[in-house]
Write a protein that holds these residues in place. Sequence first.
Motif, mmCIF file in Angstrom:
data_model
loop_
_atom_site.group_PDB
_atom_site.id
_atom_site.type_symbol
_atom_site.label_atom_id
_atom_site.label_comp_id
_atom_site.label_asym_id
_atom_site.label_seq_id
_atom_site.Cartn_x
_atom_site.Cartn_y
_atom_site.Cartn_z
ATOM 1 N N ARG A 30 0.825 -1.213 0.000
ATOM 2 C CA ARG A 30 0.000 0.000 0.000
ATOM 3 C C ARG A 30 0.863 1.269 0.000
ATOM 4 N N GLN A 31 1.966 1.230 0.754
ATOM 5 C CA GLN A 31 2.844 2.408 0.856
ATOM 6 C C GLN A 31 3.442 2.789 -0.498
ATOM 7 N N ALA A 32 3.618 1.815 -1.380
ATOM 8 C CA ALA A 32 4.216 2.097 -2.689
ATOM 9 C C ALA A 32 3.308 2.949 -3.560
ATOM 10 N N GLN A 33 2.008 2.912 -3.316
ATOM 11 C CA GLN A 33 1.018 3.707 -4.042
ATOM 12 C C GLN A 33 1.099 3.490 -5.558
ATOM 13 N N ILE A 34 1.280 2.233 -5.943
ATOM 14 C CA ILE A 34 1.219 1.832 -7.341
ATOM 15 C C ILE A 34 0.002 0.927 -7.499
ATOM 16 N N PRO A 35 -0.851 1.146 -8.486
ATOM 17 C CA PRO A 35 -2.034 0.286 -8.664
ATOM 18 C C PRO A 35 -1.647 -1.186 -8.814
ATOM 19 N N VAL A 36 -2.408 -2.048 -8.145
ATOM 20 C CA VAL A 36 -2.147 -3.489 -8.129
ATOM 21 C C VAL A 36 -3.366 -4.249 -8.623
ATOM 22 N N THR A 37 -3.141 -5.205 -9.510
ATOM 23 C CA THR A 37 -4.174 -6.148 -9.924
ATOM 24 C C THR A 37 -3.735 -7.549 -9.528
ATOM 25 N N GLU A 52 -9.362 -7.036 0.038
ATOM 26 C CA GLU A 52 -9.710 -6.118 1.126
ATOM 27 C C GLU A 52 -8.478 -5.721 1.936
ATOM 28 N N ALA A 53 -7.534 -6.650 2.124
ATOM 29 C CA ALA A 53 -6.309 -6.338 2.880
ATOM 30 C C ALA A 53 -5.480 -5.265 2.184
ATOM 31 N N LEU A 54 -5.548 -5.236 0.837
ATOM 32 C CA LEU A 54 -4.758 -4.275 0.063
ATOM 33 C C LEU A 54 -5.573 -3.060 -0.372
ATOM 34 N N ASP A 55 -6.840 -3.020 0.020
ATOM 35 C CA ASP A 55 -7.732 -1.909 -0.339
ATOM 36 C C ASP A 55 -7.839 -1.724 -1.853
ATOM 37 N N LEU A 56 -8.016 -2.826 -2.572
ATOM 38 C CA LEU A 56 -8.107 -2.766 -4.033
ATOM 39 C C LEU A 56 -9.563 -2.573 -4.446
ATOM 40 N N SER A 57 -9.779 -1.680 -5.408
ATOM 41 C CA SER A 57 -11.160 -1.389 -5.820
ATOM 42 C C SER A 57 -11.366 -1.487 -7.331
ATOM 43 N N ASP A 58 -10.291 -1.744 -8.077
ATOM 44 C CA ASP A 58 -10.457 -1.763 -9.531
ATOM 45 C C ASP A 58 -10.441 -3.192 -10.062
ATOM 46 N N VAL A 59 -10.064 -3.389 -11.324
ATOM 47 C CA VAL A 59 -10.237 -4.675 -12.005
ATOM 48 C C VAL A 59 -9.281 -5.736 -11.461
ATOM 49 N N GLN A 60 -9.815 -6.963 -11.268
ATOM 50 C CA GLN A 60 -9.033 -8.115 -10.821
ATOM 51 C C GLN A 60 -9.233 -9.266 -11.810
ATOM 52 N N VAL A 61 -8.341 -10.258 -11.728
ATOM 53 C CA VAL A 61 -8.382 -11.384 -12.665
ATOM 54 C C VAL A 61 -8.375 -12.687 -11.875
#
Length: 268
Positions: A30-37, A52-61
């Motif tokens: 999270r600290q890196a502030q780079i989008p993760v899929t 949820e642990a990484l607070d991801l809200s966009d597209v996943q595979v």
Amino acid sequence: MNIKRIFVDMDGTLLNSQGRVSKSNADLIRQAQIPVTLVSARSPMEMREAIEALDLSDVQVGFNGGLIYRWQNGCVQPLHAEVIQQQTTAEILHQVRKHFPFVSLSYYDLNNWYCDKIDEGIRYEYELTKCQPTFITDGTIFLKGGINIFKIMMITFEEETMQILEKFLQSLSIEAVSIQRSGKFYLEITHAHAKKSKGINYIFKKEKLSKTTTAAFGDGHNDIPMLEIVGYPIVMENAMADIKTIAYQVTKSNDDDGVGYGIHQFLK
């Protein structure tokens, strides 16, 4: 280096040996502030805890690229799906149960994981994912499969059995499916067009990404298409030797926060 998105495998990569994202690893990512899929062989319900642990809200595979989706209002919103035809599912289930009756056998649709026996493999998978299987008491109904099946999963802890099973399934020459090992104990069947690289290509086009602005973390053979499509493929220390040969860098193991470490050491 200007990394705009990172693609991350889960088992053996993001997750530690207990099947969890450690707090320290999540904090680093999270600290890196780079989008993760996340790009996984897992189902959405098995990916949710990490999302949820990484607070991801966009597209996943999920399902090795068989499902491209996002979570929205607590539900899975499919964006693209590749499912196995019911007739093909039934054929594979019957063949495996007939010739390998002691191999753990189960399958997934969008929201459920189905089995007809609570065996060692099912218990092992439950301990990793904490997802409850849907138990089908009638084995005949179970072997018919279902509609919209994304993945058939087999688990065996005997390497010799695994190799014989994989060779047998390949000998059936079912062109509509892809057969891949995922980790040491898993053999998984998805639609032939379900590849991690396909999910990544979808995001490349959607976000107009170039290869040189992307990175990926993986550890297994099913990660190779993903690792080859990005500019900076990073492989875990716990990966097999042949996977490491395609790496830009080798990071620490999945039990040593290798993803978080690798982001800050090699990409920032």
